[in-house]
Each structure stands twice: as C-alpha cells, then as structure tokens.
Design an enzyme around this catalytic site. Structure first.
Site: not given
Ligand code: DGL
Length: 283
Positions: A21-22, A197, A163, A195, A84
C-alpha cells in the site's frame, strides 16, 4: 535504519504473501488475512516515503506499483496482494502480467460484498481522487449487479488523518460530515469504503451515515479471495508454528511502528526501513 533482528527473514523461512500500500492503510487487509490464515507469513511494504498516492497521476502510481512489486518478488513472495485501491485502478493488469505470482486486489471483493448487502440498490462509494476518477468501481458493479446505482465521492483528506493516527478528532468529524452529506442525501443504504485506510475510520463514518447504512470494508472479502487463490494455485502454507511477519516502510520506521502498532496490535513484528530496489540479505 532500524532493524529488528527477530523479524529478518532468512532463506529457510517459508515464502510469504506480499502485501503493499502507499502507507499504513493496507494493514486493514493484513489484519483480515492474519485472522483467516494465521499460519501464513506476511511481508508488508508501505510506501510511506511517497505517500499519498491518491492525488497523483495514474502513470506515476503505475510506475511506483511496478517497482514495489518487483522488489517484493525479488524478496521471494509467493503472491501479491494489492492492498490499495489507488494502485489497483492504475496498475492491476500490468501487475498481473509482470510476474509469475498470483495477484489479488480489493475492488472486486468490496463491490461483490456491497451488491450482496444493498436492499434499495443504491450504493455509495468513497475513495481517493485516483480511485473515484478511474470509474473502476462503476465498471465492476455494472458487471456484477447492473441494477445497482453507484454514487461516488472522493474524500482526499481522510488518509492524512489516518497516517497521523487520528481517527476521531473534531476536525476529522467536520470533514466527514462535509464529504458524506451528499451520500446521505442520495439515500444510499450501503457504503463501500473504497480506500484501505478508511476502515480505520469506520466508527466515525458510521456515526455520520447513521446506523442503518451498511459499511463495506473490502478487507475480509479480500482475505477470502487470498485463501481461494492460495488453494487454487496450490500455494497454501504448510507451516505449523507461528509465522514470521515482516514490515517494510520507505518512510520513517519509528513513525510507521507507532501508527501501525495502534492499528495492528501484537501482530506487528519488527519494522525495517527499505529503499525500493535495494534488497538486503539477512545474515
Ligand atoms: N490506501 C490507499 C487506497 O486504498 C490510498 C491512500 C493514498 O492516497 O495514498 O486507495
């Protein structure tokens, strides 16, 4: 660089499932995989050094994704889990073509669960700008349940709060009210957290949407797909003891450890910093 020796894998360890993931969002998927497949070792990579991905152009995200996948495959993963949505919309086809390991994503599992859950056939989707702009959820929903109306909304500020480890501040609640109001007005009875997150904000999102709205996190459904893919590829781990998980970040390992511990708890083993493309060999 922080190295926790107990977490460093060696060649005799069984091959892990690579999850990336990012940032820390993919840990929601790790949590679900660990719950369902407690014997499978995980090698996680959070690209916190280049977070966030959501506002970036698709081409740039694709480049990052291919680099990370190559890095994880060089470290011996037996499968790639794209934890992600923003990476999946940019690169899933290239990832599936590039390496000889199965690739599992989060979009189809989440869409499937939402199509099953909705009663009034009106489903909301929240995600990053990259995910919402791509129309990937609309296409997937059209294929699975064409009678469902999908109403999408980007919620770009959410990921920064997560984050930072903030899941409940007044500022965040204000943002959530602003982002989610149009979806409430549209009368959706199911909301896809598009997402990885966002499941960390599910208390707050549920509060704003009301208790009758079903929140769909793709994490559990994705873990089921991981299990199915391991079985069909004959890759299910045969180990008996507790597996050794390893967490890599391109950002600050102390920050990653603090935030991740909050979300993942005791499953979090050692955290090491990594530069993409540099594979350190355990001694
Ligand atoms: N967790 C990431 C997703 O599912 C995105 C977070 C980011 O913007 O880097 O899209």
């Amino acid at each position: 660089m922080v190295v926790s020796e107990s977490s460093v894998r060696d060649e005799t360890d069984p091959p892990p499932i690579g999850v990336f993931d990012s940032g820390v969002g993919g840990l929601t998927v790790v949590r679900a995989i660990v719950d369902l497949l407690p014997r499978e070792p995980i090698l996680y990579l959070g690209d916190n050094g280049r977070f966030p991905y959501g506002p970036r152009p698709v081409e740039e995200i694709r480049g990052f994704a291919l680099e990370i996948a190559e890095h994880l495959v060089a470290r011996g993963v037996k499968m790639l889990v794209v934890a992600c949505n923003s990476i999946e919309v940019a690169a899933i086809a290239d990832l599936a073509d590039a390496h000889g390991v199965p690739v599992v994503g989060v979009i189809e599992p989440g869409t499937r669960a939402a199509a099953r859950a909705t009663r009034n056939r009106r489903v909301g989707l929240i995600g990053t700008e990259a995910t919402v702009r791509s129309g990937a959820y609309e296409r997937t929903m059209d294929g699975l349940a064409p009678d469902v109306d999908l109403i999408s909304r980007a919620c770009p500020a959410f990921v920064d709060h997560v984050e930072r480890g903030d899941t409940s501040s007044d500022e965040l609640l204000g943002r959530a009210r602003e982002y989610l109001e149009p979806l409430r007005e549209a009368g959706v009875d199911t909301l896809i957290l598009g997402c990885t997150h966002y499941p960390m904000l599910s208390g707050l999102i549920q509060l704003v949407m009301g208790e009758d709205v079903v929140l769909v996190s793709s994490a559990e459904e994705t873990a089921k797909d991981v299990y199915a893919a391991l079985v069909s590829s004959n890759l299910l781990g045969r180990g008996h003891g507790a597996p050794r998980h390893e967490f890599l970040t391109t950002g600050d390992p102390d920050v990653f450890r603090r935030i991740s511990h909050h979300f993942l708890g005791p499953e979090l083993g050692g955290v090491r910093s990594t530069a993409i493309g540099v594979v350190e060999v355990a001694t």
